[in-house]
Design an enzyme around this catalytic site. Structure first.
Site, PDB file in Angstrom:
ATOM      1  N   GLY A  78      -5.624   0.975  -0.888  1.00 18.42           N
ATOM      2  CA  GLY A  78      -6.986   1.495  -0.841  1.00 18.42           C
ATOM      3  C   GLY A  78      -7.258   2.315   0.406  1.00 18.42           C
ATOM      4  O   GLY A  78      -7.978   3.320   0.365  1.00 18.42           O
ATOM      5  N   CYS A  79      -6.662   1.909   1.500  1.00 16.60           N
ATOM      6  CA  CYS A  79      -6.853   2.617   2.767  1.00 16.60           C
ATOM      7  C   CYS A  79      -6.158   3.966   2.747  1.00 16.60           C
ATOM      8  O   CYS A  79      -6.663   4.956   3.278  1.00 16.60           O
ATOM      9  CB  CYS A  79      -6.315   1.773   3.919  1.00 16.60           C
ATOM     10  SG  CYS A  79      -7.002   0.107   3.995  1.00 16.60           S
TER      11      CYS A  79
END
Length: 189
Positions: A78-79
């Site tokens: 997600g990052c």
């Protein structure tokens, strides 16, 4: 307070009851209360590029307006796919809204943060700061216990606008990891 234990003909045995509790009050954001709008950034050193290159985050924002956003871990899905790329892609729009600097913080080592920033073309746009010992994250009470997934305590995901060292907007993900309110697009609204 005293409690009577036993009563025998005109003789009482008393044992004092001891109550022990403590309650502390603090106006700082580092005493078991997450940082909030109106709080000042704590004076904590983070590493940029190498362990020897220290940046005091409070000093960095003196007299400046900018964004601090945090991720649970460099190179995590997600990052890497959404959070950091959003800030890189929206850099010009954020600058147009008056943001003088944009800082990404993660509980990682500075070498990983530097490499991750290079891989995602953050150079010249996003300052990649490593909170190697989780000191900044603890000071603002944004720890995320990710030991079962990432091996240690990390940072919750959030984005904040800071003006002259004071938080003016705080978008913290309710579950600490989601990708909703902490995205760059939310700061552009």
């Amino acid at each position: 307070m005293i409690r009577v234990l036993a009563a025998t003909r005109a003789r009482f045995t008393v044992i004092p009851r001891v109550f022990s509790f403590s309650r502390s009050f603090s106006t700082s954001s580092n005493n078991d209360m997450p940082i909030k709008v109106g709080d000042k950034l704590p004076s904590v050193e983070l590493a940029e590029g190498t362990p020897n290159d220290k940046v005091n985050i409070a000093d960095l924002f003196k007299g400046k307006k900018g964004v601090v956003f945090a991720v649970p871990g460099a190179y995590t899905p997600g990052c890497t796919k959404t959070h950091l790329p959003g800030f890189v892609n929206d850099f010009d729009q954020l600058r147009a809204k008056g943001m003088e600097l944009i800082v990404c913080v993660s509980v990682n080592d500075p070498f990983v943060m530097s490499s991750w920033g290079q891989d995602l073309k953050a150079g010249g746009k996003i300052r990649m700061l490593a909170d190697t010992c989780c000191e900044f994250t603890k000071a603002i009470d944004m720890e995320l216990d990710a030991t079962n997934v990432l091996g240690n305590v990390r940072s919750k995901r959030y984005a904040m606008v800071v003006e002259d060292g004071v938080v003016t907007v705080l978008n913290a993900e309710p579950d600490g990891t989601g990708l909703t309110c902490s995205l760059s697009s939310e700061l552009l609204k």
